[in-house]
Design a protein around this motif. Structure first.
Motif, PDB file in Angstrom:
ATOM      1  N   LYS A 142      -8.630  13.929 -28.404  1.00 48.85           N
ATOM      2  CA  LYS A 142      -8.804  13.098 -28.251  1.00 48.85           C
ATOM      3  C   LYS A 142      -9.224  11.787 -28.534  1.00 48.85           C
ATOM      4  O   LYS A 142     -10.050  11.754 -28.426  1.00 48.85           O
ATOM      5  N   ARG A 163     -11.966  18.867 -22.746  1.00 50.91           N
ATOM      6  CA  ARG A 163     -11.139  18.825 -23.573  1.00 50.91           C
ATOM      7  C   ARG A 163     -12.731  17.814 -24.426  1.00 50.91           C
ATOM      8  O   ARG A 163     -12.685  17.152 -25.173  1.00 50.91           O
ATOM      9  N   GLU A 216       5.223  15.857 -30.935  1.00 50.57           N
ATOM     10  CA  GLU A 216       5.201  14.795 -29.599  1.00 50.57           C
ATOM     11  C   GLU A 216       5.701  12.989 -29.984  1.00 50.57           C
ATOM     12  O   GLU A 216       6.122  12.613 -31.060  1.00 50.57           O
ATOM     13  N   SER A 227      -0.898  12.566 -18.593  1.00 51.32           N
ATOM     14  CA  SER A 227      -1.154  11.854 -17.455  1.00 51.32           C
ATOM     15  C   SER A 227      -0.930  10.706 -17.406  1.00 51.32           C
ATOM     16  O   SER A 227      -0.835  10.007 -16.109  1.00 51.32           O
ATOM     17  N   TYR A 230      -5.155   7.035 -32.880  1.00 49.63           N
ATOM     18  CA  TYR A 230      -4.144   6.535 -32.026  1.00 49.63           C
ATOM     19  C   TYR A 230      -3.566   5.567 -33.258  1.00 49.63           C
ATOM     20  O   TYR A 230      -2.627   4.782 -32.908  1.00 49.63           O
ATOM     21  N   SER A 266      -2.433  18.991 -24.591  1.00 47.96           N
ATOM     22  CA  SER A 266      -2.328  18.168 -23.125  1.00 47.96           C
ATOM     23  C   SER A 266      -2.060  18.868 -21.579  1.00 47.96           C
ATOM     24  O   SER A 266      -1.448  19.847 -21.852  1.00 47.96           O
ATOM     25  N   VAL A 267      -3.444  18.355 -21.125  1.00 48.19           N
ATOM     26  CA  VAL A 267      -3.188  17.955 -19.613  1.00 48.19           C
ATOM     27  C   VAL A 267      -1.956  18.648 -18.947  1.00 48.19           C
ATOM     28  O   VAL A 267      -1.918  19.478 -18.129  1.00 48.19           O
ATOM     29  N   THR A 268      -1.044  17.110 -18.766  1.00 54.05           N
ATOM     30  CA  THR A 268      -0.285  17.550 -18.476  1.00 54.05           C
ATOM     31  C   THR A 268       1.153  18.576 -19.066  1.00 54.05           C
ATOM     32  O   THR A 268       1.797  19.098 -18.513  1.00 54.05           O
TER      33      THR A 268
END
Ligand code: PMP
Length: 314
Positions: free
Chosen positions: A155, A60, A189, A254, A160, A215-217
């Motif tokens: 990311k 990513r 989200e 994560s 943010y 997202s990895v999770t």
């Protein structure tokens, strides 16, 4: 900060207090900065520290550098070495969080593509019981950034600012977390986590095209629901009112791992307790991340191994 804490910066391990970036850099001036929040978990039986899904985090980060047109993208092998060297230098034998960043240095303008800086640092992990993670969330008036304006699936630190606005609004209103809607009013989200809903017994999550971080999770959860619980996840648009009618809701990421959402906009989710599917997913996820479950060994990168352990002992 601890004097024996090392940061990997520009190819060197430096003391924590010496890890600095120039105020004129595009990283500071324009947030030309991509990062990963990764976790590693200690397994007391194998006496090993496992970084969870490191390859996917590096993929990513490298995809982000490609989209944001960085001039020289480090290889996955180089980035992996940075992460492992940092953890070993800090001699971690317990749960940790890992921050890995790639940003643009120099004194260029907002279109600067280099020189690229890479930083890695670690911090102690935190573990709390699921019961202590019960979260009250509010749908923020700030909409989630859209792919036509900002690449939310990456990311990027700049994204943010969007999360910050919603999170501050929620915290000022007395809630723990914010839930963002997309510009067309569907659930996206949280400020730093993806969202899953159980409705009619079925796990549901917004699609990757809902402006969410890839997202990895979330990917782990989708695979686990299918493989472990034979409950394929439906990826579809979620309306705001469904949040109020859900049997269960949880955030995942994560850093967040699994956080049950027990209230949305002052409406209690079901009975306000941790739901059975949420609890089952957390138990399963904990086994995967710590390696107490044998499944998906390829997701866990061992930090110490025999050779690294011997070298550290010397
Ligand atoms: N959404 C946002 C906005 C996030 O910041 C995070 C945390 N990285 C997540 C979702 C979860 O992503 P991951 O599972 O890759 O940590």
């Amino acid at each position: 900060m601890s004097e024996d804490r090392f940061i990997h910066l520009a190819g060197e391990l430096v003391p924590f207090d010496d890890a600095k970036v120039h105020v004129f850099s595009p990283a500071v001036r324009f947030a030309v900065h991509l990062f990963e929040g990764i976790r590693a978990y200690w397994n007391a039986d194998t006496e090993e520290l496992y970084v969870f899904r490191l390859a996917e985090h590096l993929d990513r980060l490298r995809a982000g550098m490609k989209v944001m047109r960085y001039e020289a993208i480090p290889s996955a092998a180089e980035l992996e070495a940075v992460v492992l060297d940092t953890i070993r230098a800090n001699k971690h034998k317990g749960d940790i969080g890992i921050r890995l960043s790639a940003y643009v240095l120099g004194d260029g303008f907002m279109d600067a593509r280099g020189p690229i800086g890479v930083m890695c640092g670690t911090e102690p992990g935190r573990t709390t019981a699921l019961e202590d993670r019960k979260t009250r969330a509010m749908v923020t008036a700030w909409r989630r950034i859209d792919d036509t304006a900002m690449p939310g699936r990456l990311k990027s630190a700049a994204n943010y600012q969007n999360g910050r606005l919603g999170l501050m609004e929620a915290r000022d209103a007395g809630y723990d977390e914010a839930i963002f809607l997309t510009p067309d009013g569907k659930v996206a989200e949280g400020a730093g986590a993806c969202l899953f809903m159980i409705r009619g017994g079925v796990p549901v999550t917004p699609p990757a095209t809902a402006g969410i971080l890839e997202s990895v999770t979330r990917a782990t959860m989708i695979q686990s629901f299918t493989e472990r619980f034979e409950a394929p996840v439906v990826e579809r648009a979620i309306d705001r009112t469904e949040l109020y009618m859900a049997e269960e809701l949880f955030f995942c990421g994560s850093t967040y791992e699994v956080h049950p959402i027990v209230e949305v906009d002052s409406i209690t989710v079901a009975e306000g307790a941790v739901g059975p599917q949420t609890a089952a997913m957390w138990t399963h996820y904990e086994g995967l991340i710590r390696g107490t479950l044998p499944d998906h060994a390829e997701w866990r990168t061992p930090v110490w191994g025999t050779q690294a352990r011997d070298a550290a002992a010397e």
